[in-house]
Design a protein around this motif. Structure first.
Motif, PDB file in Angstrom:
ATOM      1  N   GLU A   1       0.947  -1.211  -0.085  1.00 46.96           N
ATOM      2  CA  GLU A   1       0.049   0.047   0.203  1.00 46.96           C
ATOM      3  C   GLU A   1       1.023   1.136  -0.073  1.00 46.96           C
ATOM      4  OE1 GLU A   1      -1.981  -3.349   1.365  1.00 46.96           O
ATOM      5  OE2 GLU A   1      -0.214  -2.559   2.458  1.00 46.96           O
ATOM      6  N   ARG A   2       1.761   1.332   0.788  1.00 50.51           N
ATOM      7  CA  ARG A   2       2.699   2.517   0.773  1.00 50.51           C
ATOM      8  C   ARG A   2       3.431   2.658  -0.576  1.00 50.51           C
ATOM      9  NH1 ARG A   2       7.806   4.632   2.907  1.00 50.51           N
ATOM     10  NH2 ARG A   2       8.569   2.533   3.524  1.00 50.51           N
ATOM     11  N   LEU A   3       3.887   1.492  -0.923  1.00 52.30           N
ATOM     12  CA  LEU A   3       4.459   1.460  -2.227  1.00 52.30           C
ATOM     13  C   LEU A   3       3.670   2.097  -3.560  1.00 52.30           C
ATOM     14  CD1 LEU A   3       7.203   1.157  -3.917  1.00 52.30           C
ATOM     15  CD2 LEU A   3       6.354  -1.160  -4.229  1.00 52.30           C
ATOM     16  N   ALA A   4       2.605   1.501  -3.478  1.00 50.49           N
ATOM     17  CA  ALA A   4       1.553   2.101  -4.735  1.00 50.49           C
ATOM     18  C   ALA A   4       1.254   3.552  -4.354  1.00 50.49           C
ATOM     19  CB  ALA A   4       0.127   1.384  -4.310  1.00 50.49           C
ATOM     20  N   ASP A   5       1.084   4.081  -3.001  1.00 44.88           N
ATOM     21  CA  ASP A   5       0.942   5.373  -3.047  1.00 44.88           C
ATOM     22  C   ASP A   5       2.145   6.478  -3.081  1.00 44.88           C
ATOM     23  OD1 ASP A   5      -0.973   7.608  -2.008  1.00 44.88           O
ATOM     24  OD2 ASP A   5       0.641   7.874  -0.488  1.00 44.88           O
ATOM     25  N   SER A   6       3.588   5.879  -2.755  1.00 46.20           N
ATOM     26  CA  SER A   6       4.330   6.400  -3.027  1.00 46.20           C
ATOM     27  C   SER A   6       5.106   6.656  -4.526  1.00 46.20           C
ATOM     28  CB  SER A   6       5.683   6.024  -2.115  1.00 46.20           C
ATOM     29  OG  SER A   6       5.179   6.119  -0.851  1.00 46.20           O
ATOM     30  N   TYR A   7       5.120   5.529  -4.945  1.00 39.84           N
ATOM     31  CA  TYR A   7       5.713   5.154  -6.478  1.00 39.84           C
ATOM     32  C   TYR A   7       4.936   4.733  -7.402  1.00 39.84           C
ATOM     33  CZ  TYR A   7       9.853   6.337  -3.565  1.00 39.84           C
ATOM     34  OH  TYR A   7      10.736   7.056  -2.720  1.00 39.84           O
ATOM     35  N   LEU A   8       3.910   3.836  -6.974  1.00 34.71           N
ATOM     36  CA  LEU A   8       3.259   3.466  -8.518  1.00 34.71           C
ATOM     37  C   LEU A   8       2.014   4.194  -8.946  1.00 34.71           C
ATOM     38  CD1 LEU A   8       3.328  -0.301  -6.902  1.00 34.71           C
ATOM     39  CD2 LEU A   8       5.076   0.967  -8.159  1.00 34.71           C
ATOM     40  N   THR A   9       1.023   4.555  -8.073  1.00 28.43           N
ATOM     41  CA  THR A   9      -0.254   5.222  -8.477  1.00 28.43           C
ATOM     42  C   THR A   9      -0.645   6.137  -7.837  1.00 28.43           C
ATOM     43  OG1 THR A   9      -1.312   3.302  -7.189  1.00 28.43           O
ATOM     44  CG2 THR A   9      -0.892   2.753  -9.503  1.00 28.43           C
ATOM     45  N   GLY A  10       0.010   6.793  -6.676  1.00 31.81           N
ATOM     46  CA  GLY A  10      -0.422   7.849  -6.014  1.00 31.81           C
ATOM     47  C   GLY A  10      -0.283   9.039  -6.757  1.00 31.81           C
ATOM     48  N   PRO A  11      -0.886   9.971  -5.998  1.00 23.94           N
ATOM     49  CA  PRO A  11      -1.323  11.300  -6.374  1.00 23.94           C
ATOM     50  C   PRO A  11       0.120  12.023  -7.053  1.00 23.94           C
ATOM     51  CG  PRO A  11      -1.464  11.422  -3.985  1.00 23.94           C
ATOM     52  CD  PRO A  11      -1.395  10.044  -4.245  1.00 23.94           C
ATOM     53  N   ALA A  12       1.236  11.892  -6.435  1.00 28.54           N
ATOM     54  CA  ALA A  12       2.521  12.472  -6.873  1.00 28.54           C
ATOM     55  C   ALA A  12       3.016  11.695  -8.303  1.00 28.54           C
ATOM     56  CB  ALA A  12       3.385  12.911  -5.965  1.00 28.54           C
ATOM     57  N   VAL A  13       2.518  10.469  -8.556  1.00 29.23           N
ATOM     58  CA  VAL A  13       3.301   9.570  -9.469  1.00 29.23           C
ATOM     59  C   VAL A  13       2.508  10.297 -10.987  1.00 29.23           C
ATOM     60  CG1 VAL A  13       3.356   7.296 -10.563  1.00 29.23           C
ATOM     61  CG2 VAL A  13       3.178   7.739  -8.168  1.00 29.23           C
ATOM     62  N   LEU A  14       3.735  10.325 -11.896  1.00 27.55           N
ATOM     63  CA  LEU A  14       3.212  10.841 -13.324  1.00 27.55           C
ATOM     64  C   LEU A  14       3.025   9.683 -14.041  1.00 27.55           C
ATOM     65  CD1 LEU A  14       6.034  13.807 -13.464  1.00 27.55           C
ATOM     66  CD2 LEU A  14       3.322  13.788 -13.210  1.00 27.55           C
TER      67      LEU A  14
END
Length: 174
Positions: free
Chosen positions: A44-57
């Protein structure tokens, strides 16, 4: 998007990739010496930080076309200290798959997406003691941009961080 580049298939990350990618990244973190990341990730933290979260382009995964095993991933996101038209990149290859073309295949996809998003440059910040990471980004056309001196690891060990830039305007930063 799903394309085969060289002998590696590259596609957009999917939500269901998070658990496998967390295992891949946590193995790199546990090995030490190549990433500034030091705390293991939950899916969950990986998804939010680097995969699909709001800051991920964007985020791409590289797969073995025959087995569909994930060989690595590359993320491009917004970083608070960078201008809005500069994305921040991170590349992670499964242990044992460095120097296999995974990162280069991922970068071709990330570069094209960054251009489509209207970015002017891509930033990569690498630990100074990560010779492989520094060489990888240099091979892709990244050029030294700045150095943050003696950034402490969690144990207090100071390690410089080298920021490299890839200009999307010229294909390289010279």
């Amino acid at each position: 998007m799903s394309t085969v580049i060289d002998t590696v298939e590259v596609r957009d990350v999917r939500a269901e990739d998070a658990a496998e990618l967390a295992e891949l990244l946590n193995a790199i973190i546990a090995q030490g010496g190549t990433t500034a990341l030091e705390v293991p990730f939950t899916p969950e933290r990986l998804a939010d930080s680097y995969l699909t979260g709001p800051a991920v382009l964007c985020c791409f995964v590289a797969l073995n076309p025959a087995s569909q095993e994930i060989l690595g991933f590359q993320t491009l996101g917004r970083y608070p200290d960078l201008p809005d038209d500069v994305g921040d990149i991170g590349t992670f290859a499964r242990i044992g798959n460095t120097q296999s073309g995974v990162g280069s295949a991922l970068f071709r996809a990330t570069r094209e997406r960054a251009l489509a998003l209207g970015l002017t440059a891509i930033n990569a910040t690498i630990r100074a003691d990560n010779a492989g990471g520094l060489a990888f980004y240099s091979r892709q056309g990244f050029r030294d941009h700045s150095v943050a001196k003696a950034v402490p690891l969690s144990d207090g060990t100071p390690v410089d961080r080298i920021s490299k830039r890839y200009s999307l305007m010229t294909g390289r930063n010279g």
